[in-house]
Design a protein around this motif. Structure first.
Motif, mmCIF file in Angstrom:
data_model
loop_
_atom_site.group_PDB
_atom_site.id
_atom_site.type_symbol
_atom_site.label_atom_id
_atom_site.label_comp_id
_atom_site.label_asym_id
_atom_site.label_seq_id
_atom_site.Cartn_x
_atom_site.Cartn_y
_atom_site.Cartn_z
ATOM 1 N N ASN A 1 -19.371 23.151 -35.999
ATOM 2 C CA ASN A 1 -19.794 24.424 -36.589
ATOM 3 C C ASN A 1 -21.276 24.404 -36.944
ATOM 4 O OD1 ASN A 1 -19.076 27.082 -37.375
ATOM 5 N ND2 ASN A 1 -19.312 26.449 -39.510
ATOM 6 N N PHE A 2 -21.748 23.269 -37.428
ATOM 7 C CA PHE A 2 -23.170 23.176 -37.742
ATOM 8 C C PHE A 2 -24.009 23.356 -36.481
ATOM 9 C CE2 PHE A 2 -22.563 20.525 -41.861
ATOM 10 C CZ PHE A 2 -22.205 21.689 -42.517
ATOM 11 N N ALA A 3 -23.524 22.795 -35.384
ATOM 12 C CA ALA A 3 -24.238 22.962 -34.121
ATOM 13 C C ALA A 3 -24.279 24.440 -33.764
ATOM 14 C CB ALA A 3 -23.549 22.167 -33.012
ATOM 15 N N GLY B 1 -30.055 23.744 -19.388
ATOM 16 C CA GLY B 1 -29.822 22.459 -20.034
ATOM 17 C C GLY B 1 -30.271 22.457 -21.485
ATOM 18 N N LEU B 2 -31.220 23.321 -21.795
ATOM 19 C CA LEU B 2 -31.650 23.457 -23.176
ATOM 20 C C LEU B 2 -30.457 23.749 -24.070
ATOM 21 C CD1 LEU B 2 -34.919 25.598 -22.861
ATOM 22 C CD2 LEU B 2 -34.722 23.243 -23.659
ATOM 23 N N LEU B 3 -29.491 24.463 -23.507
ATOM 24 C CA LEU B 3 -28.294 24.795 -24.279
ATOM 25 C C LEU B 3 -27.182 23.779 -24.032
ATOM 26 C CD1 LEU B 3 -26.801 26.902 -26.085
ATOM 27 C CD2 LEU B 3 -25.972 27.911 -23.947
ATOM 28 N N TRP C 1 -27.248 16.202 -27.608
ATOM 29 C CA TRP C 1 -27.693 14.888 -28.056
ATOM 30 C C TRP C 1 -27.297 14.809 -29.515
ATOM 31 C CZ3 TRP C 1 -32.774 12.951 -30.159
ATOM 32 C CH2 TRP C 1 -32.906 11.566 -29.936
ATOM 33 N N LEU C 2 -26.451 13.874 -29.854
ATOM 34 C CA LEU C 2 -25.890 13.763 -31.206
ATOM 35 C C LEU C 2 -25.208 15.060 -31.636
ATOM 36 C CD1 LEU C 2 -28.794 11.907 -33.067
ATOM 37 C CD2 LEU C 2 -26.689 10.927 -32.127
ATOM 38 N N GLY C 3 -24.612 15.738 -30.688
ATOM 39 C CA GLY C 3 -23.854 16.934 -31.021
ATOM 40 C C GLY C 3 -24.656 18.224 -30.995
ATOM 41 N N PHE C 4 -25.990 18.103 -30.997
ATOM 42 C CA PHE C 4 -26.800 19.325 -30.992
ATOM 43 C C PHE C 4 -27.490 19.500 -29.645
ATOM 44 C CE2 PHE C 4 -26.556 18.243 -35.481
ATOM 45 C CZ PHE C 4 -26.263 19.482 -36.051
ATOM 46 N N PRO C 5 -27.561 20.714 -29.130
ATOM 47 C CA PRO C 5 -28.230 20.924 -27.842
ATOM 48 C C PRO C 5 -29.739 20.743 -27.958
ATOM 49 C CG PRO C 5 -27.489 23.013 -28.742
ATOM 50 C CD PRO C 5 -26.957 21.945 -29.639
ATOM 51 N N LEU C 6 -30.358 20.561 -26.791
ATOM 52 C CA LEU C 6 -31.793 20.272 -26.750
ATOM 53 C C LEU C 6 -32.635 21.330 -27.458
ATOM 54 C CD1 LEU C 6 -32.536 18.886 -23.172
ATOM 55 C CD2 LEU C 6 -32.567 17.686 -25.364
ATOM 56 N N MET C 7 -32.208 22.611 -27.323
ATOM 57 C CA MET C 7 -33.057 23.670 -27.881
ATOM 58 C C MET C 7 -33.243 23.527 -29.385
ATOM 59 S SD MET C 7 -30.509 26.929 -27.458
ATOM 60 C CE MET C 7 -31.522 28.015 -28.416
ATOM 61 N N VAL C 8 -32.251 22.943 -30.037
ATOM 62 C CA VAL C 8 -32.372 22.730 -31.475
ATOM 63 C C VAL C 8 -33.499 21.739 -31.753
ATOM 64 C CG1 VAL C 8 -31.199 21.866 -33.524
ATOM 65 C CG2 VAL C 8 -29.961 23.279 -31.871
ATOM 66 N N TYR C 9 -33.587 20.689 -30.918
ATOM 67 C CA TYR C 9 -34.653 19.706 -31.115
ATOM 68 C C TYR C 9 -36.018 20.308 -30.817
ATOM 69 C CZ TYR C 9 -30.833 16.459 -31.552
ATOM 70 O OH TYR C 9 -29.718 15.830 -31.995
ATOM 71 N N ILE C 10 -36.019 21.189 -29.825
ATOM 72 C CA ILE C 10 -37.293 21.842 -29.499
ATOM 73 C C ILE C 10 -37.746 22.696 -30.671
ATOM 74 C CG2 ILE C 10 -38.320 23.638 -28.053
ATOM 75 C CD1 ILE C 10 -36.872 22.399 -25.714
ATOM 76 N N SER D 1 -29.507 29.780 -34.938
ATOM 77 C CA SER D 1 -30.690 29.895 -35.795
ATOM 78 C C SER D 1 -31.989 29.488 -35.122
ATOM 79 C CB SER D 1 -30.502 29.040 -37.050
ATOM 80 O OG SER D 1 -29.371 29.467 -37.763
ATOM 81 N N ALA D 2 -31.891 28.709 -34.031
ATOM 82 C CA ALA D 2 -33.111 28.140 -33.455
ATOM 83 C C ALA D 2 -34.142 29.211 -33.087
ATOM 84 C CB ALA D 2 -32.769 27.261 -32.266
ATOM 85 N N PRO D 3 -33.770 30.243 -32.306
ATOM 86 C CA PRO D 3 -34.788 31.260 -31.989
ATOM 87 C C PRO D 3 -35.257 31.990 -33.247
ATOM 88 C CG PRO D 3 -32.858 31.503 -30.570
ATOM 89 C CD PRO D 3 -32.483 30.543 -31.657
ATOM 90 N N ALA D 4 -34.310 32.320 -34.113
ATOM 91 C CA ALA D 4 -34.682 33.038 -35.342
ATOM 92 C C ALA D 4 -35.675 32.218 -36.160
ATOM 93 C CB ALA D 4 -33.445 33.345 -36.172
ATOM 94 N N LEU D 5 -35.502 30.892 -36.137
ATOM 95 C CA LEU D 5 -36.412 30.029 -36.880
ATOM 96 C C LEU D 5 -37.840 30.161 -36.351
ATOM 97 C CD1 LEU D 5 -36.923 27.835 -38.985
ATOM 98 C CD2 LEU D 5 -36.450 26.144 -37.219
#
Lengths: 321, 313, 501
Positions: A38-40, A157-159, A163-172, A46-50
């Motif tokens: 759920n956090f993912a 792939g960004l989505l 990696w550790l449960g979160f997609p790449l876009m979150v890290y970006i 939230s990533a784009p909104a951030l």
């Protein structure tokens, strides 16, 4: 003096406490809320909104406002999709060129926005609102109202790559948050935003080129909107003229709820992060506990008012339009 | 010619020039029936602009007008069956009260009007979604014609919408020119501090201005719902921009105090002609938003009173 | 070293500086004194580059210079320590010190905070302030901020070749005695680095600190006094001394007021930080003048009576009724009228015409059920235009386009036509030319004769003395002394100054 300090302390910590309270609240109502999966989900939403919120944070810190994000995001998203397709439609090939080009485009839109605001001396909320309309209009013009698909596996792939449960876009997004923090604290530009927001006349009297700081701020915000646009396209796999819809309300709400004072000078990118998470948790939590999602806009609207009221020093404001 | 003296006359000169250009290139445009039809179509937008005029006249802005109209289309569609003609009263009251709320938040809680109205707009949007169940709704055709059919008919070729608009203009003009409320609003817009120092209850008048704006946005929504015989939470989207443009090109500046109802009539006609001309010159309808966005910037830049803005934020 | 030669500055209707000769030598502390409106602040603005002189020359080491803005003046070594503090509260101390000049600490686009902190520390050492340069400025005390401000100006030392001239504008107004002594000690030590121009209305301090004192009056330098060259009294006489024409203030028209009728009564009224323990009575037909320096509490008293500020202690009675919790609306309803100092901002509404302005405070009298009787309003305006000979082409003239004197007449007519019998006048003659001032004096006498009680904050001491029945001297929010001012037995400006400063 003490009043001022206590207000500052409140603004600093209240949003974080609200966030924690919300997490506890939703977890208590439905334990599945508190799960990595759920956090993912919250993080992806939230990533784009951030990115949008971080961009507009710089503007609000200056005491201005930017309402052009919807148009800017739509236009840059559509432009990205087209350019990406033009260069082969794959990240593996020449498609990556679309990314820097779109960032430049976002910056250019922001630059124009700032120039209209500063040079024509139009209040920023109106200048940027109008520019936003132009941006959306341009996006409609490009697409003719159609949806442009972006289905390159590498890009998506960004989505999809996790990696550790979160997609790449979150890290970006996290990376660019870090960049924004760096700009905010370690560059002259970032600090000048605070100077302008804290006292424009004083900053000017100290020899600061306020005009240039403002215009640069809008350009910088534009770049962040473009990043948001790319992340949105990666998330939903398509771009259209309504891609940017609702980002205005969500991002302004987030920033204000996160504790960035609308009067300028107070708050920063961390507040934007907390604010975005508050909004994200409310959005997600309502679904998880089974409330209809349409209540959100109303709740967020009220939340904004409360946040602005809390962060306003009434002694300083004689009247408000 | 002094630009400052020319300024108050720019709106109608613009209108005449635009009509002349379009009329010259396409003589069919000037046919009375065409002009009447054109004017009739723009009435819902005009009513919203009329309301916005009050908010802008006092130096504020009402960004909730569109959401308010959306909400009202839903309310009207949902409650027409149970309330009959009273639904109109209900709609206008809802608009008035939400407008008052925006005004209250702006004046008493010191939240800038663009944020407070945006937030109240969010509330209105939520209500609309909740009532509609996030669907488009239809009115019962028979009942609509019985209760509100008079709104959209024609008499001797004149669309009834125009009559409604005329009545509203008359009322608003009366308020503006002949009542203490109108005078107070002008004073607040032109010099809020002087108005306060003269002992006016500035906050109350500002709240009323937002309430009027909300009520007129509701009437606009109601008329729109009747015209389309239904409602939806996003049905009036796309109204806000041209409505703001109408007020500003009419010559009521963002800084308030000058302009007024008549200016908005002229401004709306300019918007109508621009729209129509875009069709005649075969400019794609999709470009309209861009055009209006640019027109908006130009209009603000031309009308705004920079002496009133100490620092432009 | 720094010199002004015959510097002239004119504003529309005002000759603000008249052929000023002024010079500062290296390491010198020069005092600058004068009444409000004598031209001190205009002169300072010319010196630090905010105004450009219309005539005369500015010379630095004999070379003529011209500054387009304060920054150019700064680059020639002229710095200003502002009275209203110019530090940005949400920035750190070091950021404030180097605001606009951060580039020296930037390496590859990144600010080297440690280097900036070191440099800031060095600047702070100059003013003997030992604080963490990374502290947020809003957390400093007022005195500390004053020193940071001074440190900021002293960065000119490293940036500018040549000598520094630093202006200190009322630096002591909010400092305690000890803090003032520390500041003075510091300034004396700093004369090895810079020359100072010290502006203050506290005569003892100016005499204490300055090597020479320039005395200004009416836009001209009337005397230059060397240290020990004159007593404080002598200087004060020079500041205010002028032959007052009794006719000018219509003293022959001054009639005794009606002591039996009290319009306003203040009983130990207080407002924390603004005024304390204010007790006074305003009678029908009385002109009561509040005298004091800027910020002494005169305006706060006016605004308290008008209901714009509400007293936290004591009692305010208007016409015998308890006026606690009044807003301006209530005050107006009880016959109080207010003529604010900022005529263009608070007095008239520019953009509205004469009759709209005149009835703004009394629309109820000219309307029924919220509908205005415009014809009646216009008749009223025409009437008052004639009565006060207001120069406007008609009642439709935009008040924003009237001259200052005529605007003031409109404001007075607004209240008088509505029947106000308690008038609060805040600098009613500010910025008016002589003819218009005399008109205002005539109106004040006429109102007084009609039984109106007037509370006046005058532009100059002469004006206060000439016009009033009663003078109350206010200092630091407290009443110092009350004077009766019967014609022929009026106090002198010096009598008042003694209690003001």
């Amino acid at each position: 003096m003490t009043r001022r300090l206590s207000r500052e302390t409140l603004i600093k910590w209240a949003p974080l406490l609200v966030l924690l309270a919300l997490v506890i609240f939703f977890t208590a109502l439905n334990p599945t809320f508190f799960s990595l999966r759920n956090f993912a989900r919250i993080a992806i939403a939230s990533a784009p909104a951030l990115m949008v919120a971080v961009g507009v944070t710089f503007i609000i810190v200056m005491g201005s406002i930017d309402l052009s994000m919807e148009g800017t995001i739509s236009l840059t998203a559509v432009a990205f999709a087209f350019i990406f397709a033009q260069f082969g439609g794959s990240l593996g090939g020449m498609g990556w060129i679309a990314i820097p080009l779109v960032l430049v485009l976002g910056g250019a839109i922001g630059l124009l926005n700032g120039i209209v605001h500063v040079k024509l001396r139009i209040p920023s909320f109106m200048a940027s609102l109008a520019m936003g309309f132009v941006g959306t209009g341009a996006a409609i013009l490009l697409t003719g109202g159609d949806i442009v698909k972006v289905s390159d596996a590498a890009f998506r792939g960004l989505l999809t790559v996790r990696w550790l449960g979160f997609p790449l876009m979150v890290y970006i997004a996290a990376f660019f948050l870090f960049v924004a923090w760096f700009i905010q604290t370690h560059t002259t530009l970032g600090r000048n935003f605070y100077a302008v927001g804290g006292g424009e006349d004083l900053a000017h009297a100290s020899g600061l080129n306020v005009t240039r700081v403002r215009v640069t701020g809008f350009a910088l915000a534009g770049v962040f909107y473009a990043i948001a646009a790319i992340l949105v396209v990666a998330r939903i796999g398509q771009a259209e003229s309504v891609t940017g819809s609702n980002f205005m309300f969500v991002s302004i709400t987030s920033v204000v709820v996160g504790g960035v004072a609308l009067w300028g000078g107070i708050g920063g990118v961390w507040n934007a992060l907390v604010g975005v998470l508050i909004v994200g948790v409310i959005d997600n939590g309502m679904v998880v506990i089974g409330l209809p999602d349409f209540v959100q806009d109303g709740v967020l609207g009220l939340l904004v008012i409360v946040a602005v009221v809390l962060s306003t020093d009434r002694k300083m404001v004689s009247f408000v339009k | 010619m002094d630009i400052q003296r020319l300024k108050p006359h720019l709106p109608w000169i613009t209108l005449v020039v635009l009509v002349a250009i379009v009329g010259f290139t396409d003589p069919g445009f000037l046919r009375p029936s065409n002009l009447l039809g054109l004017a009739g179509d723009i009435v819902p937008l005009f009513i919203m602009a009329l309301g916005l005029t009050f908010a802008i006249y006092i130096g504020g802005i009402d960004l909730s007008a569109q959401s308010m109209a959306n909400m009202v289309t839903v309310i009207a569609s949902v409650y027409l069956a149970s309330m009959g003609a009273w639904v109109a009263v209900f709609c206008v009251a809802a608009g008035f009260l939400l407008g008052m709320l925006s005004g209250y938040v702006t004046t008493r809680l010191f939240v800038p009007s663009f944020i407070s109205t945006l937030a109240i707009g969010g509330v209105a949007f939520s209500i609309a979604q909740w009532l509609s169940g996030q669907r488009a709704l239809n009115m019962d055709a028979v009942q609509r014609n019985e209760t509100f059919g008079w709104m959209i008919g024609r008499t001797w070729g004149v669309p009834h919408e125009l009559l409604i608009a005329a009545v509203l203009v008359a009322i608003c003009l009366f308020i503006e020119r002949r009542t203490t409320l109108g005078r107070a609003l002008k004073a607040v817009g032109a010099g809020e501090l002087a108005a306060a120092a003269s002992g006016l209850n500035v906050a109350r008048y500002k709240i009323l201005a937002f309430a009027i704006s909300g009520a007129l946005a509701a009437i606009a929504g109601l008329l729109f719902a009747v015209k389309l015989s239904g409602g939806a939470p996003t049905i009036a989207n796309g109204f806000l921009l041209p409505a703001i443009v109408a007020v500003l090109v009419g010559g009521t500046p963002l800084t308030g105090g000058v302009g007024g109802v008549v200016n908005t009539v002229v401004g709306t006609l300019i918007v109508a002609v621009i729209r129509a001309s875009m069709l005649y010159f075969e400019i794609d309808a999709t470009r309209q938003q861009m055009v209006f966005g640019i027109v908006l910037i130009v209009a603000i830049a031309l009308t705004i009173d920079r002496a009133k803005l100490r620092t432009v934020k | 070293m720094y010199q002004l030669k015959a510097v002239d500055k004119k504003f529309p209707g005002v000759h603000a500086l008249k052929a000023i000769d002024f010079h500062v030598e290296r390491g010198e502390i020069v005092g600058l004194v004068g009444e409000n409106g004598a031209g001190k602040s205009t002169l300072m603005k010319v010196i630090y580059g905010a105004y450009q002189p219309d005539g005369g020359q500015v010379l630095i080491k004999g070379v003529p210079v011209r500054f387009a803005n304060p920054r150019q003046a700064m680059e020639k070594g002229i710095g200003m320590v502002f009275q209203e503090q110019s530090l940005i509260p949400n920035l750190t101390v070091m950021e404030n010190i180097f605001l606009g000049y951060e580039q020296q600490f930037v390496r590859f686009g990144v600010v080297d905070w440690k280097a900036m902190a070191r440099a800031a520390k060095a600047q702070l050492a100059k003013v003997k302030l030992d604080i963490d340069p990374g502290m947020v400025t809003s957390k400093l005390s007022f005195a500390q901020r004053q020193l940071v401000e001074l440190a900021k100006v002293l960065t000119l030392e490293e940036r500018v070749k040549g000598d520094l001239v630093i202006l200190l504008d009322e630096p002591t107004s909010v400092l305690s005695k000890e803090e003032v002594q520390l500041l003075f000690k510091l300034v004396r030590e700093l004369t090895t680095r810079a020359s100072f121009i010290f502006v203050s209305h506290r005569m003892d301090e100016v005499m204490d600190l300055s090597d020479r004192i320039y005395v200004m009056k009416d836009g001209a330098v009337v005397d230059v006094v060397a240290r020990g060259g004159a007593t404080a009294e002598a200087i004060q006489h020079k500041m205010v001394g002028r032959n007052v024409d009794k006719q000018y203030y219509r003293e022959h028209l001054q009639a005794p007021y009606d002591a039996s009728k009290v319009l306003v009564e203040m009983d130990r009224v207080g407002l924390p930080g603004r005024i304390q323990d204010i007790s006074l009575k305003l009678h029908a037909g009385e002109v009561l003048c509040l005298v004091g320096t800027e910020g002494s509490g005169r305006e706060a008293i006016l605004r308290t009576i008008y209901g714009m500020l509400s007293a936290t202690t004591g009692q305010l009675r208007i016409k015998g009724e308890d006026a606690a919790g009044y807003s301006p609306r209530h005050a107006v309803a009880h016959g109080v009228g207010y003529v604010p100092r900022e005529r263009k901002v608070e007095g008239i509404v520019a953009g509205m015409n004469v009759y709209e302005n005149m009835t703004l405070s009394q629309m109820k009298n000219h309307s029924r059920g919220g509908v205005l009787r415009v014809a009646e309003e216009r008749a009223l305006a025409r009437d008052w235009i004639k009565k006060l000979s207001i120069k406007a082409h008609s009642e439709f003239a935009d008040c924003g386009n009237l001259s200052g004197g005529n605007q003031q007449k409109v404001v007075l007519a607004k209240w008088r036509s509505g029947g106000s019998d308690i008038m609060l006048l805040d600098h009613p003659t500010r910025g008016l030319d002589i003819g218009a001032k005399e008109d205002v004096y005539d109106m004040i006498r006429a109102m007084s004769a009609a039984g109106v009680g007037i509370v006046l904050v005058a532009d100059t001491l002469e004006e206060a003395i000439g016009l009033s029945h009663t003078i109350i001297v206010v200092k630091d929010g407290r009443i110092q002394k009350q004077f009766a001012c019967e014609p022929g037995a009026k106090p002198t400006p010096y009598d008042l100054l003694h209690y003001m400063i």
